[in-house]
Design a protein around this motif. Sequence first.
Motif, PDB file in Angstrom:
ATOM      1  N   LEU A  31      25.195  44.534 -45.104  1.00 48.38           N
ATOM      2  CA  LEU A  31      26.034  43.684 -45.947  1.00 48.38           C
ATOM      3  C   LEU A  31      27.518  43.956 -45.728  1.00 48.38           C
ATOM      4  O   LEU A  31      28.349  43.046 -45.717  1.00 48.38           O
ATOM      5  N   LEU A  34      28.729  42.283 -42.585  1.00 49.93           N
ATOM      6  CA  LEU A  34      28.526  40.844 -42.449  1.00 49.93           C
ATOM      7  C   LEU A  34      29.818  40.028 -42.341  1.00 49.93           C
ATOM      8  O   LEU A  34      30.001  39.247 -41.394  1.00 49.93           O
ATOM      9  N   PRO A  35      30.748  40.165 -43.292  1.00 47.78           N
ATOM     10  CA  PRO A  35      31.976  39.347 -43.173  1.00 47.78           C
ATOM     11  C   PRO A  35      32.742  39.648 -41.896  1.00 47.78           C
ATOM     12  O   PRO A  35      33.289  38.737 -41.266  1.00 47.78           O
ATOM     13  N   PHE A  38      31.008  37.920 -39.033  1.00 49.09           N
ATOM     14  CA  PHE A  38      31.239  36.477 -39.042  1.00 49.09           C
ATOM     15  C   PHE A  38      32.649  36.155 -38.567  1.00 49.09           C
ATOM     16  O   PHE A  38      32.876  35.223 -37.808  1.00 49.09           O
ATOM     17  N   LEU A  39      33.605  36.953 -39.062  1.00 53.71           N
ATOM     18  CA  LEU A  39      34.978  36.711 -38.617  1.00 53.71           C
ATOM     19  C   LEU A  39      35.110  36.927 -37.122  1.00 53.71           C
ATOM     20  O   LEU A  39      35.961  36.347 -36.465  1.00 53.71           O
ATOM     21  N   CYS A  41      33.232  35.886 -34.930  1.00 52.11           N
ATOM     22  CA  CYS A  41      32.850  34.665 -34.216  1.00 52.11           C
ATOM     23  C   CYS A  41      34.001  33.687 -34.253  1.00 52.11           C
ATOM     24  O   CYS A  41      33.865  32.551 -34.700  1.00 52.11           O
ATOM     25  N   SER A  42      35.143  34.136 -33.799  1.00 55.35           N
ATOM     26  CA  SER A  42      36.317  33.288 -33.920  1.00 55.35           C
ATOM     27  C   SER A  42      36.295  32.185 -32.875  1.00 55.35           C
ATOM     28  O   SER A  42      35.669  32.298 -31.832  1.00 55.35           O
ATOM     29  N   GLU A  43      37.013  31.156 -33.190  1.00 53.76           N
ATOM     30  CA  GLU A  43      37.084  30.020 -32.279  1.00 53.76           C
ATOM     31  C   GLU A  43      37.789  30.425 -30.999  1.00 53.76           C
ATOM     32  O   GLU A  43      38.764  31.156 -31.014  1.00 53.76           O
ATOM     33  N   GLY A  44      37.300  29.933 -29.887  1.00 56.72           N
ATOM     34  CA  GLY A  44      37.932  30.240 -28.612  1.00 56.72           C
ATOM     35  C   GLY A  44      37.643  29.142 -27.626  1.00 56.72           C
ATOM     36  O   GLY A  44      36.830  28.266 -27.865  1.00 56.72           O
TER      37      GLY A  44
ATOM     38  N   LEU B  20      29.973  38.108 -50.999  1.00 55.10           N
ATOM     39  CA  LEU B  20      29.773  38.320 -49.567  1.00 55.10           C
ATOM     40  C   LEU B  20      29.344  37.035 -48.874  1.00 55.10           C
ATOM     41  O   LEU B  20      29.820  36.696 -47.795  1.00 55.10           O
ATOM     42  N   ILE B  23      32.297  34.655 -48.620  1.00 58.32           N
ATOM     43  CA  ILE B  23      33.230  35.071 -47.561  1.00 58.32           C
ATOM     44  C   ILE B  23      32.638  34.754 -46.190  1.00 58.32           C
ATOM     45  O   ILE B  23      33.302  34.235 -45.302  1.00 58.32           O
ATOM     46  N   SER B  24      31.362  35.046 -46.052  1.00 58.78           N
ATOM     47  CA  SER B  24      30.729  34.837 -44.756  1.00 58.78           C
ATOM     48  C   SER B  24      30.695  33.370 -44.379  1.00 58.78           C
ATOM     49  O   SER B  24      31.014  32.989 -43.258  1.00 58.78           O
ATOM     50  N   ALA B  27      34.165  32.154 -43.582  1.00 56.95           N
ATOM     51  CA  ALA B  27      34.561  32.597 -42.247  1.00 56.95           C
ATOM     52  C   ALA B  27      33.833  31.797 -41.181  1.00 56.95           C
ATOM     53  O   ALA B  27      34.410  31.361 -40.189  1.00 56.95           O
ATOM     54  N   ALA B  28      32.542  31.602 -41.407  1.00 57.18           N
ATOM     55  CA  ALA B  28      31.764  30.851 -40.420  1.00 57.18           C
ATOM     56  C   ALA B  28      32.223  29.402 -40.369  1.00 57.18           C
ATOM     57  O   ALA B  28      32.290  28.798 -39.305  1.00 57.18           O
ATOM     58  N   ALA B  30      35.075  28.300 -40.741  1.00 54.75           N
ATOM     59  CA  ALA B  30      36.353  28.179 -40.033  1.00 54.75           C
ATOM     60  C   ALA B  30      36.172  28.288 -38.529  1.00 54.75           C
ATOM     61  O   ALA B  30      37.096  28.060 -37.776  1.00 54.75           O
ATOM     62  N   THR B  31      34.991  28.656 -38.098  1.00 54.97           N
ATOM     63  CA  THR B  31      34.773  28.829 -36.670  1.00 54.97           C
ATOM     64  C   THR B  31      33.844  27.735 -36.187  1.00 54.97           C
ATOM     65  O   THR B  31      32.648  27.909 -36.118  1.00 54.97           O
ATOM     66  N   SER B  32      34.424  26.619 -35.878  1.00 57.42           N
ATOM     67  CA  SER B  32      33.589  25.479 -35.542  1.00 57.42           C
ATOM     68  C   SER B  32      33.541  25.200 -34.048  1.00 57.42           C
ATOM     69  O   SER B  32      32.985  24.209 -33.627  1.00 57.42           O
ATOM     70  N   SER B  92      25.974  31.551 -37.075  1.00 58.17           N
ATOM     71  CA  SER B  92      27.283  31.625 -36.447  1.00 58.17           C
ATOM     72  C   SER B  92      27.146  32.539 -35.243  1.00 58.17           C
ATOM     73  O   SER B  92      26.460  33.551 -35.305  1.00 58.17           O
ATOM     74  N   GLY B 109      33.088  30.762 -29.772  1.00 60.59           N
ATOM     75  CA  GLY B 109      32.280  30.884 -30.974  1.00 60.59           C
ATOM     76  C   GLY B 109      31.538  29.606 -31.276  1.00 60.59           C
ATOM     77  O   GLY B 109      31.847  28.541 -30.755  1.00 60.59           O
TER      78      GLY B 109
END
Lengths: 431, 423
Positions: A31, A34-35, A38-39, A41-44, B20, B23-24, B27-28, B30-32, B92, B109
């Motif tokens: 847990l 987790l955040p 996820f963060l 997995c940033s856009e690229g 949590l 937030i997850s 965050a996910a 925002a990553t499209s 994600s 991503g």
Amino acid sequence: MRLPAALCSRFRPARSGPSAPLQAFIPRLFLALLPVLFLGCSEGTNSVFNPGTQRDDLLSTTPETLTVASASADRSYHPAFTTGSQPILTVAETDSSRAVVLLRFGALPEVAASADSALLGIRIAGGDGVGLMVEGLLVDSTSVWSEGSVLWQNRPDLDSTLVLRSYGFSPVEGDTLFEQGLLRIPREFLAAWARRPESGGLALRLERGRPGSASGYARILSREAQVFSSDGVLQHNPRLRVMRAGNDPVDVAPTADASVMLDIRAHPPGDAVVLETHGWMPARALLRFVPGEAQRIRLSGANVLRAVLSLDVAQVIGDDAVSIGVFGVGGEWSEEAVADSVSLSAGSDVVEIPTELSGSRALFDVGPIARRSMLAGLDSLEFQLRSTVEGMDAGGVVFHSREASDSLRRPSLLLIISRPPEPRWGEGQGQ
Amino acid sequence: MTKAGQGSARDAGHRSLAVLLAISLAAAGATSAPASLWNMEGLGGWVYGYDQAARAAGGTAIGVIDPFGMSPINPAQSAWATLPQAHFGYTSQRITTEASGSGSSDVSGASGVTGARVVIPLPGTLRFAAGFRSLTDGACDARLAVNPERGDGFIRQIEGTGGLNELSLGISGTLLERRSAAGVRFGLANGSLREVIEDDFVAGEFLDTRMVLRTRMENGLTWAAGVQGRPGPRLALGLYAAGGGTLDLKGQATEGTHRRYDRRAEVDIPEEFGAGLSWLATPRLRLAADWSRVGWGDVDITLKGVTRAGEERAPTRFVDTGRYGVGLTWLPGEVSPRDPLLRRSVLRAGFSLDDYYTPQMDGSVPHAWTASVGLGLPVQVDRGFLDLMLSYGRAGSLTDTGLEEASLTFGIGLTFGRLTSDY
């Protein structure tokens, strides 16, 4: 409360397994991460590509080049346009063109009622010819014209009575005609204007029809041009100085002025010269390229990446470089006739053509025009060329037309195109 | 601890979970940006019908009997549901890509909804299931230099989205005094793959282009049938088969509002079958294994309107694919609502091998392996699970396929039972 074991197979009596601290630690770790994960997995943007893709047309796109060797139609013409807002007006009488200046003095009838005579003053801004003579005619009082819309085709009717004639002159920039009193409007005409207060117009033209009359043109400053005298006083151009006995003369400025022009050239099909920008009357050129059947097939569904119009420069007129702009064409035209409705659409390129370019080719980037035409589904690509300082004595350019005896001197069009990738299932399988 | 204190601790635990999760998901969300380059091939990457809990256990569900199992791969699994349930899955992904020859690697991503499903118990032993899921994933992203050494070189950017989706209805039920179950599912497959292709020329005299390539996939009918059984008290087996009719394809390329081409075709929906087993090795440890095969090699494409006859059969280069998955699930021990939330959680781990149905131009088939772990958190003890999944995998190889991708994937599955106001 104990859960019934049958309710959920995940809940079973404990017999073995991780220790209690471990059972709690692993989920907490999961847990907590987790955040962050996820963060992560940033856009690229991926700059690596699959070298073995089955969709290799995504990788190996090669632009194709098409050449349309010669224009299907071309001609030059004098466009019809209004001059009411321009600082220069033109009177002309040549083998190829004719121009008349229209002046209207709104306050003239009241002044003329008590006037003995009047002098017309016009300031020369250049021209060409020797021994030119300006004639003045009354504008028919029933005619209505607006400087914002008057053309040769809708010009007002002119009274056939000649009311003034200048002396013979050669246009020199800065000269002022008439005001010195060499010509004056006779008193009886001023009286006639007074009797017809709705009138007040004059038309100026170069003398014509008389054997030996000179051919040429003169450009004069319009009411929009601001000229100050040596003592800083704004002078009206043109102006009418009205004389009254026992009173100071009164200067009257025109409330409207314009010149209307007529192209009287005969345009045989396949005009040998497709563009002239020299002279007082603006000339433009029209060119039409129609790709052949095979080229049309190749163009079908393609993107225009680049288009280059290539014209052979026959002559550069004048001492300086000439700027020529290329535009899209709106309206119908043929080599035999150009309708007044032919207009410019958005421009694409401006090329500075120096005098030393005579005998060489000038290249115009017409990609945006060609792309718009293709997107509109047009079968032909049409271009219009004109001087960027149209209406000024800024020299000109003569290009070879499609009738040039040397085929290498004819206009040509180069198209660079690309094709959209095949559908996801396609590999050029007969499609 | 007092009863009030226990309740307060549980509430705090739930609030932490909610924070949590928020937030997850934020965050996910925002990553499209899309990711895998293999999703550009064919009709997109094939997605097996596993929920996040099954993915965490190595992609094992065909033979797993679980009242909260929401994997659509075997329609018989929903027969074991005891409550009305709803499920929502979301993943994600972070992918690192390397290609031979380019000497570079890059990261991108991806995120998206994997599916949603409801199961409703009917009178007797029947269960009704309805769901939505992705059959293929067309999310992809690339930026490449074309003709870099030439005057007409340009940078091509490709961004792909969409995929083939299935909307399905199913019925299942237990048989033989709950020693076995059977189920069927029928669905409608529709979707669209959209690729935006932008060419930015290096030389200023060339005009940049922006084209949209759209592949519409319509009117595909799908079916699936499966059985599960318990030959022994600790052993469960499952079998399934799935397939469909043909899918209408429409390929359109547009630039601005101008249609560059409009082509049609038909493609077969591949047949799929598989088997799985699960073994309760101890009261808290369940081992499971799945095997599936998808018959992409038999899939043909019929091109429409290309000949006078109106259509032309065109074989594809697709190949049959196999998938193997093994996993273990660590079930909670004896629990009560007073136990801390994490002590009531389920732990999972697994490993799987997979193939891609779209070989490279040289015929080499990309293989992939995935290792996964997961955590199932109970919702109010017996009303569902929040399943979290983390996996790492590699696909392809620089030596064999010239392209290698490493992916780190996070998944969230929400399964709620008894959807009534007492929540």
